[in-house]
Motif scaffolding. Sequence first.
Motif, short mmCIF file in Angstrom:
data_model
loop_
_atom_site.label_atom_id
_atom_site.label_comp_id
_atom_site.label_asym_id
_atom_site.label_seq_id
_atom_site.Cartn_x
_atom_site.Cartn_y
_atom_site.Cartn_z
N PHE A 10 14.48 -58.49 25.34
CA PHE A 10 13.03 -58.47 25.39
C PHE A 10 12.55 -57.31 26.25
O PHE A 10 13.11 -57.03 27.31
CB PHE A 10 12.47 -59.78 25.94
CG PHE A 10 12.68 -60.96 25.03
CD1 PHE A 10 12.12 -60.99 23.76
CD2 PHE A 10 13.44 -62.04 25.44
CE1 PHE A 10 12.30 -62.08 22.92
CE2 PHE A 10 13.63 -63.14 24.61
CZ PHE A 10 13.06 -63.15 23.35
N SER A 11 11.51 -56.65 25.80
CA SER A 11 10.90 -55.53 26.53
C SER A 11 9.62 -56.03 27.21
O SER A 11 9.19 -57.16 26.97
CB SER A 11 10.56 -54.42 25.55
OG SER A 11 9.46 -54.82 24.75
N ALA A 16 4.68 -59.76 27.17
CA ALA A 16 3.24 -60.02 27.07
C ALA A 16 2.95 -60.89 25.83
O ALA A 16 2.14 -61.83 25.90
CB ALA A 16 2.48 -58.70 26.99
N ARG A 17 3.59 -60.59 24.73
CA ARG A 17 3.37 -61.38 23.51
C ARG A 17 3.92 -62.80 23.64
O ARG A 17 3.30 -63.75 23.17
CB ARG A 17 4.02 -60.67 22.32
CG ARG A 17 3.30 -59.39 21.96
CD ARG A 17 4.01 -58.61 20.90
NE ARG A 17 3.28 -57.38 20.61
CZ ARG A 17 3.76 -56.38 19.93
NH1 ARG A 17 4.98 -56.46 19.44
NH2 ARG A 17 3.05 -55.31 19.71
N LEU A 18 5.07 -62.91 24.29
CA LEU A 18 5.64 -64.25 24.51
C LEU A 18 4.74 -65.09 25.40
O LEU A 18 4.55 -66.29 25.16
CB LEU A 18 7.04 -64.13 25.11
CG LEU A 18 8.12 -63.57 24.20
CD1 LEU A 18 9.39 -63.26 25.00
CD2 LEU A 18 8.42 -64.51 23.05
N GLY A 39 20.92 -58.67 29.16
CA GLY A 39 19.97 -58.17 30.14
C GLY A 39 19.79 -56.67 30.10
O GLY A 39 18.88 -56.13 30.72
N LEU A 40 20.67 -55.97 29.37
CA LEU A 40 20.62 -54.51 29.31
C LEU A 40 20.64 -54.04 27.87
O LEU A 40 21.24 -54.69 27.01
CB LEU A 40 21.82 -53.92 30.05
CG LEU A 40 22.02 -54.35 31.50
CD1 LEU A 40 23.36 -53.87 32.01
CD2 LEU A 40 20.89 -53.85 32.37
N GLN A 41 20.00 -52.90 27.62
CA GLN A 41 20.06 -52.28 26.30
C GLN A 41 19.97 -50.78 26.50
O GLN A 41 18.90 -50.21 26.66
CB GLN A 41 18.94 -52.78 25.40
CG GLN A 41 19.07 -52.29 23.98
CD GLN A 41 18.07 -52.93 23.04
OE1 GLN A 41 17.12 -53.57 23.46
NE2 GLN A 41 18.29 -52.75 21.76
N PRO A 47 13.53 -52.17 31.23
CA PRO A 47 13.81 -52.72 32.56
C PRO A 47 14.11 -54.22 32.46
O PRO A 47 13.81 -54.85 31.44
CB PRO A 47 12.49 -52.49 33.31
CG PRO A 47 11.44 -52.47 32.24
CD PRO A 47 12.11 -51.86 31.03
N GLN A 48 14.69 -54.75 33.52
CA GLN A 48 14.87 -56.20 33.59
C GLN A 48 13.49 -56.84 33.52
O GLN A 48 12.51 -56.28 34.03
CB GLN A 48 15.57 -56.61 34.90
CG GLN A 48 16.99 -56.14 35.01
CD GLN A 48 17.95 -56.93 34.13
OE1 GLN A 48 17.61 -57.97 33.59
NE2 GLN A 48 19.15 -56.41 33.97
N LEU A 49 13.39 -57.98 32.90
CA LEU A 49 12.10 -58.65 32.78
C LEU A 49 11.61 -59.12 34.15
O LEU A 49 12.38 -59.69 34.92
CB LEU A 49 12.20 -59.85 31.84
CG LEU A 49 12.41 -59.55 30.37
CD1 LEU A 49 12.49 -60.86 29.59
CD2 LEU A 49 11.31 -58.68 29.81
N ALA A 50 10.35 -58.88 34.43
CA ALA A 50 9.72 -59.35 35.66
C ALA A 50 9.03 -60.67 35.33
O ALA A 50 7.90 -60.68 34.83
CB ALA A 50 8.73 -58.32 36.18
N LEU A 51 9.71 -61.76 35.58
CA LEU A 51 9.18 -63.08 35.22
C LEU A 51 8.42 -63.74 36.35
O LEU A 51 7.85 -64.82 36.16
CB LEU A 51 10.32 -63.98 34.74
CG LEU A 51 11.04 -63.51 33.48
CD1 LEU A 51 12.25 -64.39 33.19
CD2 LEU A 51 10.10 -63.48 32.29
N ASP A 52 8.40 -63.12 37.53
CA ASP A 52 7.65 -63.69 38.65
C ASP A 52 6.18 -63.79 38.27
O ASP A 52 5.60 -62.87 37.69
CB ASP A 52 7.79 -62.82 39.90
CG ASP A 52 9.23 -62.77 40.40
OD1 ASP A 52 10.00 -63.68 40.07
OD2 ASP A 52 9.57 -61.82 41.11
#
Length: 135
Positions: A10-11, A16-18, A39-41, A47-52
């Motif tokens: 996921f980018s 944002a869409r999720l 976690g990587l592509q 970047p790693q997802l910022a889920l905070d």
Amino acid sequence: MKAAIIYQKFSPFHLARLQATQARGRMLGHELCPIEVAGLQDSYKWPQLALDGTNLAVKTLFVESDVESVAYRMLKARLQVALDEIRPDVVVLPGWGTSPGLAGLGWCIRKRVPRVLISDSQPILTAYGRAKMYF
């Protein structure tokens, strides 16, 4: 209804869409369970997802691996475990010929779970034309 959505990585724009989908779904009593393969592509350098600060719980199957380096058998095994744990009512699959799509499709068939296939196929891009679009 509980929906699992599988994707390679996921980018930020996927996030944002999720989040928007999850917010709308919760208002209707639904649950979204995003699963990313790795976690990587390297090919996109997302970047790693910022889920905070989000209420989104993304399950990453291979946190420190590049999506292109994950062997199909390992992917299939971990994806099956994740889907068994989540027990979705529907699974959203990433494409016609991707490893996560095929592994997820196999699980759906075995468990008799409905699936939705995401594809960017267009008649101009394929020799199958309208027949492929129909199926």
